[in-house]
Design a protein around this motif. Structure first.
Motif, PDB file in Angstrom:
ATOM      1  N   PHE A  69       1.095  -1.244  -0.131  1.00 51.69           N
ATOM      2  CA  PHE A  69      -0.218  -0.250  -0.007  1.00 51.69           C
ATOM      3  C   PHE A  69       0.790   1.046  -0.065  1.00 51.69           C
ATOM      4  O   PHE A  69       1.505   1.387   0.764  1.00 51.69           O
ATOM      5  N   ALA A  70       0.710   1.874  -1.306  1.00 49.06           N
ATOM      6  CA  ALA A  70       1.495   3.543  -1.487  1.00 49.06           C
ATOM      7  C   ALA A  70       0.771   5.153  -0.576  1.00 49.06           C
ATOM      8  O   ALA A  70      -0.777   4.668  -0.970  1.00 49.06           O
ATOM      9  N   VAL A  77       4.060   9.907 -11.192  1.00 48.65           N
ATOM     10  CA  VAL A  77       4.430   8.691 -10.157  1.00 48.65           C
ATOM     11  C   VAL A  77       2.639   8.255  -9.671  1.00 48.65           C
ATOM     12  O   VAL A  77       2.842   7.245  -9.328  1.00 48.65           O
ATOM     13  N   VAL A  78       1.632   9.076 -10.010  1.00 49.14           N
ATOM     14  CA  VAL A  78       0.674   8.967  -9.044  1.00 49.14           C
ATOM     15  C   VAL A  78       0.103   7.523 -10.319  1.00 49.14           C
ATOM     16  O   VAL A  78      -0.744   6.475  -9.751  1.00 49.14           O
ATOM     17  N   GLU A  79       0.393   7.584 -12.048  1.00 45.35           N
ATOM     18  CA  GLU A  79       0.297   6.501 -12.828  1.00 45.35           C
ATOM     19  C   GLU A  79       0.572   5.274 -11.987  1.00 45.35           C
ATOM     20  O   GLU A  79       0.193   4.192 -12.077  1.00 45.35           O
ATOM     21  N   ARG A  80       1.518   5.518 -12.218  1.00 39.65           N
ATOM     22  CA  ARG A  80       2.668   4.151 -11.556  1.00 39.65           C
ATOM     23  C   ARG A  80       2.045   3.861 -10.036  1.00 39.65           C
ATOM     24  O   ARG A  80       2.324   1.994 -10.464  1.00 39.65           O
ATOM     25  N   ASN A 137      -1.052   1.832 -11.451  1.00 42.72           N
ATOM     26  CA  ASN A 137      -0.374   0.262 -12.234  1.00 42.72           C
ATOM     27  C   ASN A 137       0.147  -0.435 -10.780  1.00 42.72           C
ATOM     28  O   ASN A 137      -0.530  -1.441 -11.186  1.00 42.72           O
ATOM     29  N   GLU A 138       0.645  -0.485 -10.223  1.00 43.09           N
ATOM     30  CA  GLU A 138       1.068  -1.492  -9.229  1.00 43.09           C
ATOM     31  C   GLU A 138       0.665  -1.774  -7.684  1.00 43.09           C
ATOM     32  O   GLU A 138       0.469  -2.846  -8.122  1.00 43.09           O
ATOM     33  N   GLU A 139      -0.519  -1.331  -7.697  1.00 46.13           N
ATOM     34  CA  GLU A 139      -1.695  -1.474  -7.195  1.00 46.13           C
ATOM     35  C   GLU A 139      -2.961  -2.355  -7.713  1.00 46.13           C
ATOM     36  O   GLU A 139      -3.130  -3.797  -6.969  1.00 46.13           O
ATOM     37  N   GLU A 140      -3.035  -2.060  -8.931  1.00 45.68           N
ATOM     38  CA  GLU A 140      -3.860  -3.287  -9.310  1.00 45.68           C
ATOM     39  C   GLU A 140      -3.325  -4.876 -10.014  1.00 45.68           C
ATOM     40  O   GLU A 140      -3.782  -5.128  -9.262  1.00 45.68           O
TER      41      GLU A 140
END
Length: 113
Positions: free
Chosen positions: A1-2, A13-16, A19-22
């Motif tokens: 969780f970020a 950064v938000v998009e990355r 995507n990592e959470e997805e």
């Protein structure tokens, strides 16, 4: 969780982070569905998003023609649960099918995060 401050964050950064959470969510759902298959259990772990969680889950069980629902409980204290409500409590009172609520220990919760 970020945790990302959206007001100061670079859009990339938000998009990355999203995507990592997805990817993490997809991997977890896949893992849980594999556990069901390994134990010869009929069922499916699905993702519910948007709206009131309890209501969304009840509607999804109707849509999927579910016979039995298993949900977890984080075990919040009575005061916090009263103020915030409880998804598991909502499901027990509003689902049209039997509901089993599993309350895990803090140790189990730490392992699965």
């Amino acid at each position: 969780f970020a945790v990302v401050s959206l007001s100061q964050a670079d859009p990339s950064v938000v998009e990355r982070t999203i995507n990592e959470e997805e990817k993490r969510i997809h991997t977890l759902i896949e893992h849980l569905n594999n556990i069901l298959k390994t134990h010869n259990m009929t069922g499916e772990v699905v993702r519910i998003q948007g709206g009131d969680p309890g209501h969304q889950i009840v509607e999804k069980t109707k849509e999927m023609n579910v016979d039995f629902l298993v949900t977890g409980s984080r075990g919040l204290g009575k005061l916090r649960r009263t103020l915030m409500g409880s998804v598991s409590d909502y499901l027990v009172h509003h689902a049209h099918i039997p509901v089993m609520v599993y309350k895990h220990t803090d140790k189990e919760h730490d392992i699965h995060q």
